[in-house]
Motif scaffolding. Structure first.
Motif, short mmCIF file in Angstrom:
data_model
loop_
_atom_site.label_atom_id
_atom_site.label_comp_id
_atom_site.label_asym_id
_atom_site.label_seq_id
_atom_site.Cartn_x
_atom_site.Cartn_y
_atom_site.Cartn_z
N ILE A 138 61.41 13.49 104.24
CA ILE A 138 61.35 12.45 102.04
C ILE A 138 60.80 10.92 103.24
CG2 ILE A 138 62.66 14.03 101.21
CD1 ILE A 138 64.85 11.82 101.09
N PRO A 139 59.67 10.66 102.10
CA PRO A 139 59.33 8.92 102.41
C PRO A 139 60.48 8.57 102.53
CG PRO A 139 57.92 10.62 100.98
CD PRO A 139 59.24 11.02 101.01
N ASP A 140 60.84 7.64 103.50
CA ASP A 140 61.49 6.42 103.61
C ASP A 140 61.73 5.41 102.29
OD1 ASP A 140 62.11 6.64 106.01
OD2 ASP A 140 60.97 5.30 106.83
N GLY A 141 62.78 5.17 101.74
CA GLY A 141 63.05 4.36 101.18
C GLY A 141 63.86 4.78 99.36
N LEU A 142 63.11 6.19 99.78
CA LEU A 142 63.28 7.29 98.43
C LEU A 142 65.05 6.69 97.95
CD1 LEU A 142 61.16 9.56 98.01
CD2 LEU A 142 60.91 7.54 96.87
N SER A 143 65.62 7.03 97.04
CA SER A 143 66.97 6.92 97.11
C SER A 143 67.27 9.20 95.59
CB SER A 143 67.82 6.63 96.00
OG SER A 143 66.47 6.18 94.21
N ILE A 144 65.91 9.51 95.88
CA ILE A 144 66.75 10.54 95.09
C ILE A 144 65.52 11.55 95.83
CG2 ILE A 144 66.01 12.88 93.07
CD1 ILE A 144 67.04 9.97 91.51
N CYS A 145 65.81 12.49 96.37
CA CYS A 145 64.88 13.46 97.50
C CYS A 145 64.06 14.31 96.06
CB CYS A 145 65.45 14.85 97.71
SG CYS A 145 64.73 15.83 98.33
N PRO A 146 62.48 14.48 96.44
CA PRO A 146 61.55 14.88 95.49
C PRO A 146 61.97 16.24 95.38
CG PRO A 146 60.22 14.36 97.38
CD PRO A 146 61.95 13.51 97.31
N HIS A 147 62.12 16.55 96.23
CA HIS A 147 62.69 18.20 95.93
C HIS A 147 63.05 19.45 95.81
CE1 HIS A 147 62.89 22.19 98.83
NE2 HIS A 147 61.77 22.21 98.25
N CYS A 148 64.84 18.54 96.60
CA CYS A 148 65.82 19.30 95.58
C CYS A 148 66.37 18.53 94.46
CB CYS A 148 66.91 18.89 96.77
SG CYS A 148 68.01 18.10 97.69
N GLY A 149 66.42 16.75 94.35
CA GLY A 149 66.05 16.45 93.45
C GLY A 149 68.02 15.57 93.42
N MET B 132 60.16 8.94 108.25
CA MET B 132 60.14 9.90 107.21
C MET B 132 61.44 9.72 107.39
SD MET B 132 57.53 11.16 105.90
CE MET B 132 57.55 12.49 105.31
N ALA B 133 62.50 9.87 106.65
CA ALA B 133 63.60 10.00 106.68
C ALA B 133 64.28 11.74 106.00
CB ALA B 133 64.27 9.52 105.68
N THR B 134 65.21 12.05 106.41
CA THR B 134 65.94 13.78 106.59
C THR B 134 66.10 13.57 104.98
OG1 THR B 134 65.34 14.37 108.53
CG2 THR B 134 65.92 16.04 107.22
N CYS B 135 66.62 14.48 103.71
CA CYS B 135 67.14 14.59 102.90
C CYS B 135 68.44 15.59 103.62
CB CYS B 135 66.82 15.67 101.68
SG CYS B 135 67.95 16.14 100.27
N HIS B 136 69.41 15.02 103.16
CA HIS B 136 70.86 15.33 103.85
C HIS B 136 71.05 16.75 102.79
CE1 HIS B 136 71.35 11.37 105.76
NE2 HIS B 136 71.05 10.84 104.66
#
Length: 62
Positions: A11-22, A1-5
């Motif tokens: 957030i799951p690894d590999g996502l280019s957009i945070c599902p929580h804040c967008g 798991m990665a952390t939104c900056h």
């Protein structure tokens, strides 16, 4: 798991957009490019400051 900056949620690894804040997430390559760009700008600024000092006839203080 990665952390939104931005919102610091996991957030799951590999996502280019945070599902929580967008907010878009930077890849390692993009982060490295940002750092290199900042260092280049800083280097140009330092060289310009030294050149301006030398052209004015003053000795630079280090």
């Amino acid at each position: 798991m990665a952390t939104c900056h931005f919102c610091e949620t996991e957030i799951p690894d590999g996502l280019s957009i945070c599902p929580h804040c967008g907010k878009p997430q930077l890849t390692r390559v993009q982060k490295r490019q940002q750092i290199v760009g900042i260092l280049i700008c800083l280097g140009i600024f330092v060289m310009a400051a030294v050149a301006a000092t030398l052209l004015n006839g003053a000795t630079p203080r280090l």
